[in-house]
Design a protein around this motif. Structure first.
Motif, PDB file in Angstrom:
ATOM      1  N   UNK A 164      14.913 -28.008  12.549  1.00 25.76           N
ATOM      2  CA  UNK A 164      15.485 -28.490  11.112  1.00 25.76           C
ATOM      3  C   UNK A 164      15.455 -29.965  11.129  1.00 25.76           C
ATOM      4  N   UNK A 165      15.385 -30.499  12.209  1.00 29.88           N
ATOM      5  CA  UNK A 165      15.454 -32.144  12.139  1.00 29.88           C
ATOM      6  C   UNK A 165      14.208 -32.553  12.896  1.00 29.88           C
ATOM      7  N   UNK A 166      13.893 -33.719  12.707  1.00 37.02           N
ATOM      8  CA  UNK A 166      12.644 -34.519  13.352  1.00 37.02           C
ATOM      9  C   UNK A 166      13.140 -34.733  14.756  1.00 37.02           C
ATOM     10  N   UNK A 167      14.488 -34.732  15.166  1.00 38.95           N
ATOM     11  CA  UNK A 167      14.591 -35.012  16.608  1.00 38.95           C
ATOM     12  C   UNK A 167      14.285 -33.700  17.238  1.00 38.95           C
ATOM     13  N   UNK A 168      14.581 -32.596  16.921  1.00 31.64           N
ATOM     14  CA  UNK A 168      14.322 -31.373  17.548  1.00 31.64           C
ATOM     15  C   UNK A 168      12.802 -30.956  17.640  1.00 31.64           C
ATOM     16  N   UNK A 169      12.242 -31.302  16.438  1.00 36.30           N
ATOM     17  CA  UNK A 169      10.659 -31.259  16.551  1.00 36.30           C
ATOM     18  C   UNK A 169       9.996 -31.987  17.613  1.00 36.30           C
ATOM     19  N   UNK A 170      10.308 -33.312  17.464  1.00 35.23           N
ATOM     20  CA  UNK A 170       9.546 -33.901  18.335  1.00 35.23           C
ATOM     21  C   UNK A 170      10.162 -33.963  19.833  1.00 35.23           C
ATOM     22  N   UNK A 199       4.489 -29.884  25.593  1.00 35.88           N
ATOM     23  CA  UNK A 199       3.387 -30.091  25.436  1.00 35.88           C
ATOM     24  C   UNK A 199       2.456 -28.836  25.010  1.00 35.88           C
ATOM     25  N   UNK A 200       2.947 -28.271  24.073  1.00 32.28           N
ATOM     26  CA  UNK A 200       2.408 -27.076  23.627  1.00 32.28           C
ATOM     27  C   UNK A 200       1.252 -27.408  22.406  1.00 32.28           C
ATOM     28  N   UNK A 201       0.502 -26.244  22.136  1.00 30.40           N
ATOM     29  CA  UNK A 201      -0.701 -26.632  21.191  1.00 30.40           C
ATOM     30  C   UNK A 201      -0.164 -27.127  19.869  1.00 30.40           C
ATOM     31  N   UNK A 202       0.761 -26.428  19.490  1.00 25.19           N
ATOM     32  CA  UNK A 202       1.448 -26.961  18.045  1.00 25.19           C
ATOM     33  C   UNK A 202       2.176 -28.692  18.196  1.00 25.19           C
ATOM     34  N   UNK A 203       2.481 -28.917  19.348  1.00 22.55           N
ATOM     35  CA  UNK A 203       2.926 -30.260  19.460  1.00 22.55           C
ATOM     36  C   UNK A 203       1.597 -31.235  19.658  1.00 22.55           C
ATOM     37  N   UNK A 211       5.566 -27.414  11.004  1.00 26.29           N
ATOM     38  CA  UNK A 211       4.440 -27.805  11.457  1.00 26.29           C
ATOM     39  C   UNK A 211       4.119 -27.535  12.946  1.00 26.29           C
ATOM     40  N   UNK A 212       4.842 -26.992  13.668  1.00 22.64           N
ATOM     41  CA  UNK A 212       4.316 -26.542  15.027  1.00 22.64           C
ATOM     42  C   UNK A 212       4.034 -25.162  15.153  1.00 22.64           C
ATOM     43  N   UNK A 213       3.852 -24.392  13.883  1.00 21.52           N
ATOM     44  CA  UNK A 213       3.450 -23.041  13.782  1.00 21.52           C
ATOM     45  C   UNK A 213       2.016 -23.156  13.913  1.00 21.52           C
TER      46      UNK A 213
END
Length: 802
Positions: free
Chosen positions: A366-372, A379-383, A414-416
């Protein structure tokens, strides 16, 4: 991607060491300056530093503590060996500062007084105001400036260091520290002795942002006699048709019309400032020049001795260098680096709302903190896709607009990797979502008087209208940047434009003729109201058809000729320019021919069609006499009108600040002058001839009627076919809104798009915020609305489209 590995390490701030000695660096510089009897301004001029920099040094505020900077201060203060040792100690160095030549580019002539210096100061103030507004509009540095960094490009694309440092034969070159980031771009430029810098980067890497920040930093620290940095969008330059100097002057006059004032030599202020080396051109977008012209452009830049800053994509600039077998002479070349995941981690979370929603079912992502955090830790492909996609300031700005400014959107999507299998898919998603996001429906803001402050545009329609505008720029002779109101619609087929303008001109002439005949037939004949109405309708229809055909042919002829090309003008009663006086002769001949043709057609219609129908009113007299007397006279009067209007027209270059709406208002007022001119010239001549042949009463009656019909019939037809305002009305205010390609309130829409950050305003024209946004909107419009057509954009290099 462009990596910054191996770049020069920035010099650390050593201000704390300077404060550890008994006398701080600031106190020492201030004492030496007062001993020398100089003001801060005088010291700044002698040291070739900004007055603001001197103030920061003397107040012990943070600045770039470099040996070269303090060495220039020591030279300017004429410090002796002991004072140089004290300055060295205050700086934190171990050796005495040796005297040295300044590293600044050659300064402009010291013209601290006089009208030229005043004009440069006025230009600096206007330029600073304009670009500060654009920075604030796009929030490019909120909450802080992105750490856009660069690396120096080795020899091959850049010139030899001996040339960039302006060394004499036999002198040994020394390394110049050119490391830094966006906050220090002006300081880095001052270390380049040649004053010539090239900034390369891929699409969206921050080249235009850097150009604006560079100009503002130089303007903030500018002394009165220093050059004024001016940003020019280079994509409109054709080096095979216009010399660099002439093109720069034309752009200055368009964007800063107050520079059109003449100096005693006869030149404009714009030309005088450029020739006197008081303009620093910041040429943004070398890659936007047509592919076949870049080599010619590089040659022209190499022939010019001007200090300059140039931005371009890497591939396009390197290709031009290879094709010409020469780099940009004496220019240092820097390449912008991609932003890293750490940069994103420091920036994007701070753009989130201050009070995010409490954790819930949608909490993860839900937030940029958690996503980043997830992208950095797993180090996933989505990341990896996310980090690659958001490696440029453009994409970060789009992501911020789409997610940070929209509470109901979650950046975790965006990580999907199913939806976004690669970085390109994320970039396309952000580009596609930009316009719908900025046009999302909001509660309307209101002013104090209760009226809406911002129009509520439907997002889908706004996307279609912006797509048409972007596609309009692509469908011209080559992809352009400048969105000028007087050129909207010119990308339509010439035949379509001719039909529209001919129809509207004929309608104006026909309606005017029909209405004008009513009072004449009612007053001067005894046929009655029914006869007057029927005759007015028939004559109006036939005369309108003839006038529409004639004005359509005039537009067809004029639209391909420079002397008749519509552009914003003003009326100058003291006479126009040399070019407009030359155009007056050509327009006189066209007007004479049009007058002969028009009167011959109208007389033929009246005598050969209207009279046999039993609708002759007896007011035209003998047909042969009318032809012999009035056809040549009105033809001559029409030629005089064409010539007089051309003679008194001059480019709009008088106001100190010009916006698209200002130019439109000026051109609209010119139409009133056109109508009066038509009325006076035609009305007076026809009235005089009728007075001589039939008596003064008849002369007054016919002269008045002809004057009014000429004003609102021929005058409007002339305006529609030969003026920028007429083309704007016919195409942009009637036809394109009628067909749904543009809104009815077009100026309000363009201004609102600027306020929303989709467009930027550059003087009298608009431009899309970024070329990539323009290309995306153009492609989307063509795919959706013109899938069967393959215009210029359909055959462009795919690399240019991205």
């Amino acid at each position: 991607m462009t990596s910054c590995q191996g770049r020069l390490t920035p010099v650390p701030d050593r201000g704390e060491k300077g404060q550890a000695v008994a006398e701080t660096l600031g106190a020492l510089v201030r004492r030496l300056r007062k001993q020398a009897g100089m003001t801060q301004f005088q010291l700044a001029e002698r040291a070739q530093l900004g007055e603001r920099t001197i103030g920061r040094i003397e107040n012990d505020k943070p600045f770039d503590h470099r040996l070269g900077t303090v060495a220039r201060l020591a030279d300017a203060l004429e410090a002796g060996p002991e004072d140089r040792q004290r300055l060295t100690a205050a700086l934190g160095g171990a050796e005495e500062i040796p005297p040295q030549e300044p590293l600044d580019p050659p300064s402009a002539p010291a013209r601290a007084h006089g009208p030229l210096a005043d004009a440069a100061d006025e230009l600096a103030r206007e330029s600073k105001r304009r670009w500060r507004r654009e920075e604030a509009q796009h929030r490019v540095h909120h909450p802080f400036a992105l750490p856009v960094r660069w690396r120096q490009v080795p020899a091959g694309v850049s010139d030899r260091s001996e040339n960039t440092q302006r060394l004499a034969p036999g002198d040994t070159s020394s390394d110049v520290d050119l490391s830094g980031d966006l906050r220090r771009v002006a300081e880095v430029y001052r270390r380049i002795r040649s004053g010539r810098l090239v900034v390369l980067g891929r699409a969206g890497s921050g080249k235009s942002i850097m150009a604006v920040r560079f100009a503002l930093d130089l303007l903030d620290a500018r002394a009165r006699s220093e050059r004024v940095p001016v940003i020019f969008s280079l994509g409109s330059w054709d080096p095979t048709a216009v010399a660099l100097r002439d093109w720069l002057i034309d752009r200055l006059l368009r964007d800063y019309p107050h520079l059109a004032r003449r100096v005693p030599s006869g030149k404009s202020l714009a030309a005088d400032l450029l020739d006197d080396d008081l303009i620093l051109p910041v040429l943004d977008g070398f890659d936007e020049i047509a592919k076949g012209l870049r080599g010619e452009a590089l040659d022209a830049l190499n022939l010019s001795p001007l200090p300059l800053v140039l931005t371009s994509r890497q591939g396009e600039f390197a290709e031009a260098v290879r094709s010409e077998h020469a780099p940009l002479a004496s220019a240092v070349v820097l390449e912008l680096c991609d932003l890293t995941l750490d940069d994103l981690r420091n920036y994007l979370p701070r753009t989130d709302p201050a009070f995010p929603d409490p954790p819930g079912p949608d909490g993860p992502g839900a937030t940029w903190d958690t996503v980043l955090d997830e992208a950095q830790l797993t180090e996933s492909a989505g990341g990896a896709n996310l980090a690659a996609a958001l490696s440029t300031p453009l994409m970060i700005a789009l992501a911020r607009t789409m997610y940070s400014d929209t509470p109901d959107r979650k950046p975790g999507e965006l990580l999907d990797t199913t939806r976004f299998p690669d970085p390109h898919a994320i970039e396309e998603h952000l580009l596609a979502g930009f316009v719908p996001t900025v046009y999302r429906r909001r509660a309307p803001e209101r002013l104090d008087n209760g009226r809406p402050h911002r129009a509520q545009w439907d997002p889908e329609r706004a996307q279609r209208w912006l797509g048409y505008l972007a596609h309009h720029l692509v469908r011209l002779d080559r992809e352009r940047q400048d969105l000028a109101w007087w050129e909207l619609g010119t990308s339509m087929r010439r035949s379509s434009r001719t039909l529209i303008i001919g129809f509207l001109a004929g309608l104006a002439f026909g309606v005017t003729t029909a209405i004008g005949n009513l009072p004449v037939d009612l007053v001067a004949t005894s046929h009655g109201l029914r006869f007057a109405i029927v005759r007015g309708l028939v004559v109006g229809l036939l005369h309108g058809l003839a006038a529409g055909l004639l004005f359509g042919l005039v537009y067809w002829y004029a639209s391909e000729r420079e002397a008749f090309k519509p552009s914003p003008v003003r009326i100058k009663l003291s006479g126009g320019t040399r070019q407009t006086r030359g155009n007056a002769r050509a327009r006189f001949m066209v007007g004479l021919g049009c007058g002969l043709a028009a009167m011959a057609m109208l007389v033929l219609i009246d005598e050969g069609v209207v009279a046999p129908l039993g609708l002759g009113d007896g007011q035209s007299g003998d047909g042969l006499m009318t032809g012999l007397v009035f056809i040549p006279a009105i033809a001559l009067a029409t030629g005089l009108v064409f010539a007089l209007i051309a003679l008194l027209e001059a480019p709009v270059r008088t106001e100190s600040v010009v916006s698209p709406a200002d130019l439109l208002d000026i051109d609209r007022r010119n139409v009133a002058f056109h109508l009066v001119t038509w009325a006076l010239v035609i009305g007076l001549e026809v009235g005089l001839l009728n007075g001589i042949v039939y008596g003064p009463v008849r002369g007054l009656e016919v002269g008045t009627v002809f004057g009014l019909e000429a004003a609102f019939g021929a005058g409007l037809g002339y305006g529609l076919s030969l003026t920028a305002w007429g083309q704007w009305v016919a195409l942009s205010r009637i036809w394109l809104p009628l067909t749904g390609r543009l809104p009815w309130a077009l100026i309000a829409f363009l201004d609102d798009a600027h306020q929303r950050g989709v467009l930027r305003q550059v003087g009298a024209v608009y431009q899309f915020r970024h070329a990539r946004i323009q290309s995306h909107l153009s492609r989307a419009f063509q795919e959706r609305h013109e899938p069967h057509r393959r215009g210029p954009s359909g055959s462009r290099d795919p690399a240019r489209a991205t």
